[in-house]
Design an enzyme around this catalytic site. Sequence first.
Site, PDB file in Angstrom:
ATOM      1  N   SER A 473      38.160  41.767  45.649  1.00 20.23           N
ATOM      2  CA  SER A 473      39.043  42.180  44.568  1.00 20.23           C
ATOM      3  C   SER A 473      40.342  41.375  44.542  1.00 20.23           C
ATOM      4  CB  SER A 473      39.305  43.682  44.694  1.00 20.23           C
ATOM      5  OG  SER A 473      39.894  44.201  43.528  1.00 20.23           O
ATOM      6  N   ASP A 484      41.974  27.153  42.597  1.00 20.25           N
ATOM      7  CA  ASP A 484      41.989  26.519  41.278  1.00 20.25           C
ATOM      8  C   ASP A 484      43.206  25.619  41.092  1.00 20.25           C
ATOM      9  OD1 ASP A 484      39.621  27.737  40.641  1.00 20.25           O
ATOM     10  OD2 ASP A 484      40.529  29.389  39.516  1.00 20.25           O
ATOM     11  N   LYS A 498      33.696  41.187  44.167  1.00 20.55           N
ATOM     12  CA  LYS A 498      34.115  42.359  43.397  1.00 20.55           C
ATOM     13  C   LYS A 498      35.122  41.910  42.348  1.00 20.55           C
ATOM     14  CE  LYS A 498      36.501  46.366  42.651  1.00 20.55           C
ATOM     15  NZ  LYS A 498      37.807  46.522  42.010  1.00 20.55           N
TER      16      LYS A 498
END
Length: 705
Positions: A473, A484, A498
């Site tokens: 999460s 990224d 998740k």
Amino acid sequence: MFKNLIFCLALISVVACGSKPRVQLEEGGINLAPTVQHEVIAKEVAMLLENHSYKKVPMSDSLSAIVFNNLVKSVDQGKTYLIQSDIDNIQQYKNTISQDFRQGDLSASFHIFNIYSQRYLQCMEYALTQIDAPHDFTVDENYSNFREKLNWFKSEEELNDQWRKRVKYDLLNLRLTSTDKNADEEKHKETLRKRYNNLISQAKKTNSNDAFQLIMTSLTDAVDPHTTYYNPSFAQAFNEGMSNTLEGIGARLQMENEMVTIKEIIAGGPAFKDKTLQMDDRIIGVAQENTEFEDIIGWRLDAAVAKIKGPKGTVVRLKILPAGQELTAQPKIVSLTREKIVIAEESAKKSIKTVLGEDGKSYRVGVITLPKFYIDFDAYRKRDPDYKSTTRDVKLILDSLNDEKVDAVVLDLRNNGGGSLQEAIELTGLFIDKGPVVQVRDVRNRVEVESDNESGVKWSGPFGVIINRFSASASEIFAGAIQDYSRGLILGSTTYGKGTVQSAIEMARFISPTNRLLLKAAGGDPDTPNGAPEFGQINITMGKFYRVNGSSTQHRGVDADVVFPTQYSAEKFGESSEPSALPWDQIKTTTYAKVGDLTTTIQKLNASHQTRMAKSPEYKFLLEDIEEFNKNESVPQISLNETKLKKERDNSVAKNRTRINKVLELRGLPLWKEGEPQPKTEFDFVLDESLNVMSDFIPLANLNK
């Protein structure tokens, strides 16, 4: 989650009520039944799942089958209590149980729970009869403790034989593991008698709220593994866990011999400051500041805790029986003013490690361990300047690490199951300049970009993040953003996957005025703790997370740049192992500016990492551990022959000692000799090798500045 609930005796019969069987109390029996409040909440939760959740799942025949299987599995996953005739009895509900929730009808669910409860106490009572039965420990027979992959028992005779073996195993285990050299067979029997009687006593304290919580979890798990209804007590515990704070006296309590016993005193709390309470003191009575004492001997632990906890600034009086004193001793009275207590062991912590690089230089790496993403929402909403949060704590740690001039920082997110989305975004902002962090798609397919809007960074040097299969999460949002942006290295193994967004909503918002009057007339729920949501709360999936590159973290998780092997396969662990999980998908990339390009650097680091691994005995140990973990034993068998079981255990101990001594020898530490307590090896290969990778990364990162 609820495998530790203890259930109560239910002697039941089924009678026709229209076309639907109903549970009815037999004379002299004990039976759990839903309250009016349970029925109203069940109906409202079903409505929310059908009409307002991200998946919008209808209460259909196919969903009913999943709910049914979940409920049966949750009460008897190991198949050690129910028999085939019990399963045949309840099969009639398999295709209708979810539709019942829509009507607020919980009779079928409570029927299943009560059948289990009856069998549970039946097994415990039978076990008591077998303690004094003759047991031959020279006979070759085996015991299977966990029978999930086997069939249900065909008869009560088969069930009784399982519990005969269970008692025999428990006695044999006490024989082989007892540290009391003077303990004889009668002493072992008395130990076992107390154990089973305690289980029976706790089982009889089970109430309808316990049953309702488990039943509702069976429903929500069928829809989505992260949508959960919490009854008032569980809701309060969840919210305290999210804030990393609680309000009370600052002690961890446990039930022992029908008495609430102090097992830990939390540093900084009222009990710690007062210094009157000690470990193993027993709380036998509770009173508020101006009320009479209530005797709590024999109470359920959660009911006792609800009396002891309360808002900060209020006074609670405790009647204490000091540790080691008899029940006839004069109790002492202790008055404590409740405070807000920070749960320090679950907060961010730092350490500094010195690593010798391949270049012969010594580097200092700051390691920040973060067990979860926490924030005290209540204090934040009230604009408390000292509110507790992950970002505030890590910011202070980074200031300290900057002052101590470390060469790199590593954030350890292993086993971090997530928490506050807000904190994941703000924490990312400590390492990147302002920009998008995560995209969220809601129930109407609208995509919103959540960004860090604060200029500047708290740490601009070489940075690494350690992840594993149980990083989930918010951890995945943070790790995905760092990856990224090419802001740092991601080390470890693929995360949980998740990628869904939950909103915590108090059920009181959905209770209509008509139903409120109905509940008021029924008397409400007297067991609701102080400060807990009156009707509980639902954490319901309302959206899906996407990385700034457009890829969902759902199902696939975040892959590491430098990969470590793991024993936790995607087939058995993580979101991909959940039957009701949402699939992976992708949306458009949002606009963001990478910090740099680590592609070539990561290739070089992996090459160095693999070279080290080929020569590392510790890496070999890790692979051996993984192989041992993944051995496929369909149904583990335990020998009930004393000689054989002792030999198996001795071999296991010897194997473990050999394994640990290899590690100790590698580290130049004294070996573990027979008869000595097991030494702490503190063998954390993943952290050690992650630090080695960072020592390779530091000079490369400095070259690219």
